[in-house]
Design a protein around this motif. Sequence first.
Motif, PDB file in Angstrom:
ATOM      1  N   GLN A   1       0.853  -1.190   0.000  1.00 26.33           N
ATOM      2  CA  GLN A   1       0.000   0.000   0.000  1.00 26.33           C
ATOM      3  C   GLN A   1       0.886   1.236   0.000  1.00 26.33           C
ATOM      4  O   GLN A   1       1.779   1.378   0.820  1.00 26.33           O
ATOM      5  CB  GLN A   1      -0.911   0.012   1.238  1.00 26.33           C
ATOM      6  N   VAL A   2       0.643   2.131  -0.932  1.00 25.61           N
ATOM      7  CA  VAL A   2       1.406   3.369  -1.029  1.00 25.61           C
ATOM      8  C   VAL A   2       0.736   4.448  -0.182  1.00 25.61           C
ATOM      9  O   VAL A   2      -0.489   4.582  -0.202  1.00 25.61           O
ATOM     10  CB  VAL A   2       1.496   3.829  -2.489  1.00 25.61           C
ATOM     11  N   GLN A   3       1.548   5.181   0.548  1.00 26.16           N
ATOM     12  CA  GLN A   3       1.033   6.295   1.340  1.00 26.16           C
ATOM     13  C   GLN A   3       1.873   7.537   1.086  1.00 26.16           C
ATOM     14  O   GLN A   3       3.087   7.436   0.907  1.00 26.16           O
ATOM     15  CB  GLN A   3       1.042   5.960   2.832  1.00 26.16           C
ATOM     16  N   LEU A   4       1.214   8.678   1.064  1.00 29.55           N
ATOM     17  CA  LEU A   4       1.872   9.957   0.896  1.00 29.55           C
ATOM     18  C   LEU A   4       1.521  10.838   2.087  1.00 29.55           C
ATOM     19  O   LEU A   4       0.350  10.962   2.437  1.00 29.55           O
ATOM     20  CB  LEU A   4       1.431  10.647  -0.393  1.00 29.55           C
ATOM     21  N   GLN A   5       2.526  11.459   2.690  1.00 26.90           N
ATOM     22  CA  GLN A   5       2.314  12.301   3.859  1.00 26.90           C
ATOM     23  C   GLN A   5       2.973  13.652   3.635  1.00 26.90           C
ATOM     24  O   GLN A   5       4.196  13.750   3.554  1.00 26.90           O
ATOM     25  CB  GLN A   5       2.896  11.636   5.101  1.00 26.90           C
ATOM     26  N   GLU A   6       2.136  14.699   3.530  1.00 27.77           N
ATOM     27  CA  GLU A   6       2.666  16.050   3.343  1.00 27.77           C
ATOM     28  C   GLU A   6       2.944  16.713   4.687  1.00 27.77           C
ATOM     29  O   GLU A   6       2.313  16.388   5.704  1.00 27.77           O
ATOM     30  CB  GLU A   6       1.681  16.938   2.572  1.00 27.77           C
ATOM     31  N   SER A   7       3.845  17.668   4.665  1.00 28.20           N
ATOM     32  CA  SER A   7       4.122  18.505   5.828  1.00 28.20           C
ATOM     33  C   SER A   7       4.745  19.810   5.349  1.00 28.20           C
ATOM     34  O   SER A   7       5.171  19.914   4.190  1.00 28.20           O
ATOM     35  CB  SER A   7       5.059  17.792   6.809  1.00 28.20           C
ATOM     36  N   GLY A  26       5.994   2.674   0.711  1.00 34.46           N
ATOM     37  CA  GLY A  26       5.395   1.568  -0.014  1.00 34.46           C
ATOM     38  C   GLY A  26       6.280   1.136  -1.169  1.00 34.46           C
ATOM     39  O   GLY A  26       7.437   1.532  -1.271  1.00 34.46           O
ATOM     40  N   ASN A  27       5.726   0.363  -2.058  1.00 36.69           N
ATOM     41  CA  ASN A  27       6.462  -0.137  -3.216  1.00 36.69           C
ATOM     42  C   ASN A  27       6.472   0.929  -4.308  1.00 36.69           C
ATOM     43  O   ASN A  27       5.443   1.199  -4.935  1.00 36.69           O
ATOM     44  CB  ASN A  27       5.817  -1.413  -3.748  1.00 36.69           C
ATOM     45  N   LEU A  28       7.619   1.532  -4.545  1.00 38.27           N
ATOM     46  CA  LEU A  28       7.725   2.664  -5.461  1.00 38.27           C
ATOM     47  C   LEU A  28       8.306   2.301  -6.821  1.00 38.27           C
ATOM     48  O   LEU A  28       8.589   3.183  -7.636  1.00 38.27           O
ATOM     49  CB  LEU A  28       8.581   3.770  -4.828  1.00 38.27           C
ATOM     50  N   LEU A  29       8.478   1.007  -7.092  1.00 32.78           N
ATOM     51  CA  LEU A  29       9.165   0.596  -8.313  1.00 32.78           C
ATOM     52  C   LEU A  29       8.483   1.103  -9.583  1.00 32.78           C
ATOM     53  O   LEU A  29       9.145   1.433 -10.565  1.00 32.78           O
ATOM     54  CB  LEU A  29       9.289  -0.927  -8.351  1.00 32.78           C
ATOM     55  N   SER A  30       7.170   1.144  -9.579  1.00 29.70           N
ATOM     56  CA  SER A  30       6.463   1.530 -10.795  1.00 29.70           C
ATOM     57  C   SER A  30       5.993   2.988 -10.774  1.00 29.70           C
ATOM     58  O   SER A  30       5.244   3.394 -11.666  1.00 29.70           O
ATOM     59  CB  SER A  30       5.267   0.607 -11.019  1.00 29.70           C
ATOM     60  N   MET A  31       6.487   3.751  -9.792  1.00 28.43           N
ATOM     61  CA  MET A  31       6.102   5.162  -9.742  1.00 28.43           C
ATOM     62  C   MET A  31       6.819   5.909 -10.852  1.00 28.43           C
ATOM     63  O   MET A  31       8.039   5.805 -10.993  1.00 28.43           O
ATOM     64  CB  MET A  31       6.452   5.771  -8.395  1.00 28.43           C
ATOM     65  N   TYR A  32       6.092   6.666 -11.663  1.00 23.78           N
ATOM     66  CA  TYR A  32       6.739   7.344 -12.782  1.00 23.78           C
ATOM     67  C   TYR A  32       6.564   8.858 -12.756  1.00 23.78           C
ATOM     68  O   TYR A  32       7.266   9.568 -13.477  1.00 23.78           O
ATOM     69  CB  TYR A  32       6.264   6.783 -14.119  1.00 23.78           C
ATOM     70  N   VAL A  33       5.656   9.374 -11.972  1.00 18.46           N
ATOM     71  CA  VAL A  33       5.528  10.813 -11.840  1.00 18.46           C
ATOM     72  C   VAL A  33       5.036  11.135 -10.440  1.00 18.46           C
ATOM     73  O   VAL A  33       4.225  10.404  -9.858  1.00 18.46           O
ATOM     74  CB  VAL A  33       4.575  11.421 -12.893  1.00 18.46           C
ATOM     75  N   ILE A  34       5.595  12.215  -9.885  1.00 22.62           N
ATOM     76  CA  ILE A  34       5.143  12.687  -8.574  1.00 22.62           C
ATOM     77  C   ILE A  34       5.101  14.203  -8.643  1.00 22.62           C
ATOM     78  O   ILE A  34       5.952  14.827  -9.291  1.00 22.62           O
ATOM     79  CB  ILE A  34       6.051  12.176  -7.448  1.00 22.62           C
TER      80      ILE A  34
END
Length: 118
Positions: A1-7, A26-34
């Motif tokens: 499960q991917v989680q994003l936490q801003e601050s 989480g598993n970021l291998l297939s992340m291509y844009v943020i």
Amino acid sequence: QVQLQESGGGLVQPGGSLRLSCAVSGNLLSMYVIGWSRQTPGKERELVASILSGRITYYSDSVKGRFTITRDNYGNTVYLQMNSLKPDDTAVYYCNAKFRGEAEISYWGQGTQVTVSS
């Protein structure tokens, strides 16, 4: 499960600076844009900055020259340095990451409030 936490949001005077952080887990291998988007009441969410494939950056015209998006060396923290802030930059800022797969999956953080006011 991917989680994003801003601050890093808060209240700043016009002309001031803030740095937002987004920690991605989480598993970021297939992340291509943020990237970072922002939203004010009654308006659609607006993409303000993003990093594609770890190196290609995009900035909206409204923030170009004032905001800078970067990633740390491990790629699991993204920053948005905001300089020369204006009252129009007041919004809730959201971190967003997209992942390749059979279908594109998009994850969002919970948002952090940025208020630019004297």
